[in-house]
Design an enzyme around this catalytic site. Structure first.
Site: not given
Ligand SMILES: Nc1nc2c(c(=O)[nH]1)N[C@@H](CN(C=O)c1ccc(C(=O)N[C@@H](CCC(=O)O)C(=O)O)cc1)CN2
Length: 292
Positions: A53, A97, A120
């Site tokens: 982020k 988070q 969020d």
């Molecule tokens: N406050 C929040 N916590 C969490 C959220 C959220 O939206 N708000 N969602 C998830 C985690 N998350 C953001 O925080 C999140 C997870 C994954 C990705 C992402 O871009 N993933 C990549 C792959 C990454 C990897 O290889 O590890 C993809 O999908 O291409 C973005 C955001 C839980 N907590």
């Protein structure tokens, strides 16, 4: 037929470029958007999502503010960090988070976030506005993953008006909130929300024009659940150990063979995840624009 790809990575890059221009326009007015993050503990997944982020922020010119607390932080310490971010004028939006460590009252923490800074879009006030304002423009933050999914579909020319959408999973970040966005008059989809208590999942999904799989159950959407030509969105992020390589990897909710049945599919990784991150930036820029 092999499904076409809904490329979240490329779409997110386009959105970030658009946001960078808006950040420049804000700078001309003397306003700089700032994203705050509150991270509790050192869960490797959460540490890496928060780092991502802040990398995104640097890319589009958004300032970064961090509150990092140890895993044994108390409810009071976490609430005090939320209060600091609420009060910090450099922080125009922030996230807590998730998940927070066991024993912490997550809902209580989230309810303390200033709704105007809720990057969020998950504060009860902002979700409540979505419930109440079916016809009007929404001028408050929207939940990032649902917003990202709709943006991904519309930017690939997929018509949602009149579409039958089946959502699998009733979590707050996706399942419960995406229906509020999809059924707004401006979008006009028809939504069925299914979950672990649904007796016959296939009965619902086989008629769906669009399936949004957010159950967190690897491979739950098998080809026999999908109508030929449907659009399938994979939100699931389960970490599994690959039996062949012994390495940890992300497993989505959608079985790979669905690619032979669907017309469109979002890859995972590379689909919904990057769009979620882009929408977080959009929420921060928009709240700075509202305050400017
Ligand atoms: N406050 C929040 N916590 C969490 C959220 C959220 O939206 N708000 N969602 C998830 C985690 N998350 C953001 O925080 C999140 C997870 C994954 C990705 C992402 O871009 N993933 C990549 C792959 C990454 C990897 O290889 O590890 C993809 O999908 O291409 C973005 C955001 C839980 N907590």
């Amino acid at each position: 037929m092999t499904a076409r790809i809904l490329d979240g990575k490329a779409t997110a890059a386009t959105i970030k470029a658009e946001l960078a221009e808006r950040v420049t326009a804000l700078a001309a007015k003397g306003v700089r958007p700032g994203l705050g993050t509150l991270l509790v503990g050192e869960d490797p997944g959460s540490v890496s999502y928060v780092a991502g982020k802040h990398r995104d922020c640097a890319e589009v010119g958004i300032a970064s503010i961090r509150e990092d607390l140890p895993a044994d932080a108390t409810q009071e310490q976490i609430e005090a960090a939320v209060a600091r971010l609420n009060a910090d004028p450099a922080c125009t939006g922030f996230i807590v988070q998730l998940p927070l460590p066991r024993g912490i009252d997550t809902n209580r923490v989230l309810e303390l976030v200033d709704p105007a800074k809720d990057a969020d879009g998950l504060h009860p006030t902002n979700l409540g506005r979505l419930v109440l304002r079916v016809n009007e423009e929404i001028d408050s933050p929207l939940p990032c993953t649902p917003r990202g999914i709709i943006e991904l579909l519309t930017r690939h020319g997929i018509e949602l008006a009149g579409a039958d959408v089946v959502v699998i999973g009733r979590g707050t970040t996706v399942g419960r909130s995406i229906g509020l966005l999809l059924t707004r008059r401006a979008v006009n989809a028809t939504v069925t929300l299914t979950h672990t208590g649904t007796e016959d999942l296939a009965e619902h999904t086989r008629n769906a024009d669009v399936i949004v799989a957010a159950a967190g159950v690897p491979g739950i959407v098998t080809p026999d659940l999908v109508k030929p030509g449907a659009v399938v969105i994979d939100v699931g992020v389960s970490r599994v150990t690959d039996p062949e390589t012994g390495k940890s990897r992300i497993a989505g909710d959608v079985h790979p063979d669905v690619a032979e049945i669907a017309a469109w599919r979002s890859p995972n990784p590379g689909g919904v995840g990057p769009m979620t991150r882009a929408m977080l930036l959009a929420n921060v820029v928009e709240s700075a624009e509202r305050s400017a």
